[in-house]
Design a protein around this motif. Structure first.
Motif, mmCIF file in Angstrom:
data_model
loop_
_atom_site.group_PDB
_atom_site.id
_atom_site.type_symbol
_atom_site.label_atom_id
_atom_site.label_comp_id
_atom_site.label_asym_id
_atom_site.label_seq_id
_atom_site.Cartn_x
_atom_site.Cartn_y
_atom_site.Cartn_z
ATOM 1 N N ALA A 422 0.957 -1.021 0.173
ATOM 2 C CA ALA A 422 -0.044 0.011 -0.071
ATOM 3 C C ALA A 422 0.835 1.198 -0.113
ATOM 4 C CB ALA A 422 -0.837 -0.060 0.970
ATOM 5 N N PHE A 423 1.829 1.245 -0.816
ATOM 6 C CA PHE A 423 2.695 2.549 -0.899
ATOM 7 C C PHE A 423 1.902 3.663 -1.656
ATOM 8 C CE2 PHE A 423 5.968 5.312 -2.160
ATOM 9 C CZ PHE A 423 6.962 5.299 -0.938
ATOM 10 N N PRO A 424 1.842 4.700 -1.166
ATOM 11 C CA PRO A 424 0.754 5.639 -1.496
ATOM 12 C C PRO A 424 1.457 6.401 -2.840
ATOM 13 C CG PRO A 424 1.779 6.515 0.290
ATOM 14 C CD PRO A 424 2.261 5.383 0.264
ATOM 15 N N PRO A 425 0.427 6.485 -3.911
ATOM 16 C CA PRO A 425 1.013 7.329 -5.086
ATOM 17 C C PRO A 425 1.190 8.652 -4.799
ATOM 18 C CG PRO A 425 -1.398 6.726 -5.319
ATOM 19 C CD PRO A 425 -0.972 5.946 -4.205
ATOM 20 N N LYS A 426 1.957 9.466 -5.370
ATOM 21 C CA LYS A 426 2.411 10.735 -5.246
ATOM 22 C C LYS A 426 2.663 11.046 -3.732
ATOM 23 C CE LYS A 426 -0.194 12.502 -9.352
ATOM 24 N NZ LYS A 426 -1.062 13.508 -9.791
ATOM 25 N N ALA A 427 3.402 10.278 -3.214
ATOM 26 C CA ALA A 427 3.833 10.079 -1.669
ATOM 27 C C ALA A 427 4.656 11.380 -1.418
ATOM 28 C CB ALA A 427 4.334 8.871 -1.151
ATOM 29 N N VAL A 428 4.581 11.739 -0.392
ATOM 30 C CA VAL A 428 5.623 12.955 0.263
ATOM 31 C C VAL A 428 6.426 12.314 1.106
ATOM 32 C CG1 VAL A 428 5.536 15.211 1.402
ATOM 33 C CG2 VAL A 428 3.665 14.716 -0.044
ATOM 34 N N PRO A 429 8.030 12.742 1.200
ATOM 35 C CA PRO A 429 8.894 12.115 1.951
ATOM 36 C C PRO A 429 8.649 12.701 3.288
ATOM 37 C CG PRO A 429 9.995 12.781 -0.130
ATOM 38 C CD PRO A 429 8.474 13.327 -0.170
ATOM 39 N N GLY A 430 8.602 11.762 4.243
ATOM 40 C CA GLY A 430 8.590 12.291 5.654
ATOM 41 C C GLY A 430 7.064 11.571 5.924
ATOM 42 N N GLN A 431 6.412 11.381 5.261
ATOM 43 C CA GLN A 431 4.823 11.132 5.589
ATOM 44 C C GLN A 431 4.330 9.890 4.921
ATOM 45 O OE1 GLN A 431 2.104 14.377 4.027
ATOM 46 N NE2 GLN A 431 3.742 16.071 4.369
ATOM 47 N N VAL A 432 5.270 9.190 4.806
ATOM 48 C CA VAL A 432 5.037 7.477 4.513
ATOM 49 C C VAL A 432 4.768 6.777 5.834
ATOM 50 C CG1 VAL A 432 5.440 5.466 3.219
ATOM 51 C CG2 VAL A 432 6.037 7.788 2.150
ATOM 52 N N PRO A 433 3.931 6.012 6.161
ATOM 53 C CA PRO A 433 3.665 5.027 7.460
ATOM 54 C C PRO A 433 4.988 4.385 7.585
ATOM 55 C CG PRO A 433 1.441 5.280 6.370
ATOM 56 C CD PRO A 433 2.508 5.963 5.168
ATOM 57 N N ASP A 434 5.516 4.346 8.822
ATOM 58 C CA ASP A 434 6.779 3.747 9.001
ATOM 59 C C ASP A 434 6.633 2.235 8.769
ATOM 60 O OD1 ASP A 434 7.863 5.851 10.181
ATOM 61 O OD2 ASP A 434 7.354 5.537 12.212
ATOM 62 N N ASP A 435 5.462 1.549 9.068
ATOM 63 C CA ASP A 435 5.149 0.011 8.870
ATOM 64 C C ASP A 435 5.635 -0.071 6.977
ATOM 65 O OD1 ASP A 435 2.854 1.296 8.362
ATOM 66 O OD2 ASP A 435 2.015 -0.620 8.177
ATOM 67 N N VAL A 436 4.965 0.914 6.285
ATOM 68 C CA VAL A 436 5.268 0.928 4.912
ATOM 69 C C VAL A 436 6.653 0.843 4.455
ATOM 70 C CG1 VAL A 436 4.557 1.761 2.711
ATOM 71 C CG2 VAL A 436 2.899 1.546 4.410
ATOM 72 N N LEU A 437 7.373 1.513 5.216
ATOM 73 C CA LEU A 437 8.648 2.096 4.735
ATOM 74 C C LEU A 437 9.385 0.760 5.394
ATOM 75 C CD1 LEU A 437 9.273 5.628 5.892
ATOM 76 C CD2 LEU A 437 9.088 4.607 3.518
#
Length: 504
Positions: A422-437
């Motif tokens: 569930a990696f978000p499209p047009k994501a913003v660095p620093g705002q992606v959930p930790d579990d996804v990273l």
């Protein structure tokens, strides 16, 4: 060669030829940098195409391109012309390559996802097919420039190092000029207006280098091997026979199996590396451009080191060492981060640490690339002894087919993995959930190393040593002597009928 002659007499290739040959790979690396490193990010994160569709476009194009490679290999192996076997295709392909690269990064505005996918897929396929039309004969040319075990390594060292240098310089230019940060786009790689001029610049440079490589190696055409007089022209039946001759060579078969696993690692990481650097490590374009220096230093160091490794350890051991390093080193920074041993993001210490890993990875990459390209020329000698004609084109291209099918699988899996986590499209660095990273890093790092480690096991099955290669060359020279052929150094097979294959 007399008993008193030095080993390098009459086999050293002039610097001009090695340099000109390397220009062709420099252009290929520039094209692949644009297509391989930036296209998926552009279509997914900038244009909003779902990651699975973007990954599918790249993967399907790799598969179709992979089948074009051995066809081009067999065709060029059997080509008779006043320009030899390789150069006609090296003159014809550059312009379509350049135009296709420009088209990839200039899709019509307002396309829905399905049509955007179709545009991406169409021009990626076109680009890759014409790259096969150039690159397959070009690599085969490198394999036949010299019959010497070590000189072949030197030729492929120029080829790989020059390609890496071109790629790194272009990446530095791209990140410093085209993808530099702006107030509107602090992450320059997410700026849609940067991609069209980057593509036009890359295409122009690639076009010039491709044509220069063909032009400045044309003087070698009279001394290159030609098809035996009785070798049938290219046909579907002869193509299948050529594939069979290649694949049934045991040494070649082990290389294909090993490269299958290595390419899975490379494809998965190619699809995810920019995501990890941008969102996990939170690096900017200004940070990433310095990685070019690490990769460039590693390529040069690996290219300088590999000939000595072949002299000390032989080619097989060198390949295994290179494969282990290429599989394992890129996973270490992520493992160290999870152990709390890496500096925090947005620090100079982190950039220096990652830069160091980049240098070491590039060193192992250069070592394995040069080594494998060199041993393919040795396998061409083995197949000539067995079948009576040389197959550089088929050998280099069939390896590329297996690699591209598997790399396509790796890149497709990268796209699927992004959607599954569930990696978000047009994501913003620093705002992606930790579990996804966390999931992203585990897939790109430790999990991505597993196929590469399997590849090292299969590379160890390769069996043409320096001594065995010397025996093969001696048998080929003795055969030419019995047939009244030209002495060593003359074109192999020029005006000579192909002998029957010896009994097993």
């Amino acid at each position: 060669m007399t008993a008193q002659a030095r080993p390098d007499d009459d086999v050293r290739i002039p610097f001009k030829t090695k340099f000109s040959f390397g220009l062709g790979t420099s252009a290929e690396y520039i094209v692949l940098l644009g297509m391989g490193s930036y296209a998926m990010l552009f279509y997914n994160q900038v244009l909003g195409l779902p990651a699975t569709l973007a990954g599918a476009a790249v993967s399907l194009s790799l598969i179709l391109d992979g089948f074009a490679d051995p066809i081009m290999g067999s065709l060029s192996d059997r080509t008779r012309s006043r320009l030899g076997r390789r150069h006609p295709y090296m003159y014809a392909a550059p312009l379509p390559i350049a135009l296709s690269l420009v088209a990839i990064f200039n899709p019509p505005q307002g396309l829905e996802h399905l049509w955007l996918f179709a545009w991406f897929f169409t021009f990626v396929v076109t680009l890759r097919v014409f790259m096969a039309a150039y690159h397959t004969p070009h690599l085969a040319l490198g394999g036949e420039l010299s019959p010497d075990y070590t000189e072949r390594t030197r030729i492929m060292s120029y080829n790989t190092v020059m390609g890496s240098v071109a790629s790194m310089v272009m990446a530095f230019v791209a990140l410093s000029i085209f993808f530099r940060a702006t107030p509107e786009y602090p992450r320059g790689l997410l700026n849609p207006d940067a991609y069209p001029p980057f593509a036009a610049f890359s295409a122009g440079i690639a076009l010039a280098l491709l044509l220069a490589s063909a032009w400045f190696t044309r003087d070698r055409i009279p001394s290159l091997p030609q098809p035996p007089a009785n070798l049938p022209k290219f046909s579907p039946f002869e193509f299948l026979k050529d594939l069979g001759k290649a694949i049934t060579n045991r040494n070649y078969a082990w290389l294909l199996v090993a490269y299958f696993f290595l390419s899975l690692t490379l494809g998965l990481r190619a699809g995810l590396s920019l995501y990890v650097n941008t969102f996990f490590w939170e690096l900017t374009s200004e940070h990433l451009r310095w990685f070019v220096l690490g990769a460039l230093g590693g390529a040069i160091f690996g290219g300088a080191l590999v000939t000595r490794l072949h002299q000390k350890l032989d080619k097989r051991s060198t390949i295994v060492i290179g494969c282990l390093g290429l599989a394992g080193i890129p996973a270490l920074p992520i493992a160290l981060r999870f152990l709390g041993l890496m500096p925090p993001n947005a620090t100079v210490q982190l950039v220096v640490a990652l830069l160091t890993f980049s240098l070491v990875t590039a060193t192992f990459t250069a070592i394995i690339q040069i080594s494998v390209m060199s041993v393919l020329a040795d396998i061409a000698d083995e197949n000539e002894l067995k079948h009576g004609h040389r197959q550089e084109g088929v050998l280099y291209s069939t390896r590329a087919l297996f690699a591209k099918i598997d790399m396509a699988l790796g890149q497709f899996l990268a796209g699927v993995a992004l959607d599954l986590i569930a990696f978000p499209p047009k994501a913003v660095p620093g705002q992606v959930p930790d579990d996804v990273l966390f999931k992203l890093a585990m897939i790109e790092g430790p999990a991505g190393a597993v196929p590469g480690l399997l590849a090292a096991f299969f590379y160890a099955r390769y069996r043409i040593t320096r001594a065995r290669h010397a025996e093969i060359r001696a048998e080929l020279e003795a055969r030419r002597g019995r047939m009244g052929a030209a002495p060593a150094g003359a074109p192999v097979g020029a005006g000579v009928a192909a002998p029957a294959a010896p009994a097993e």
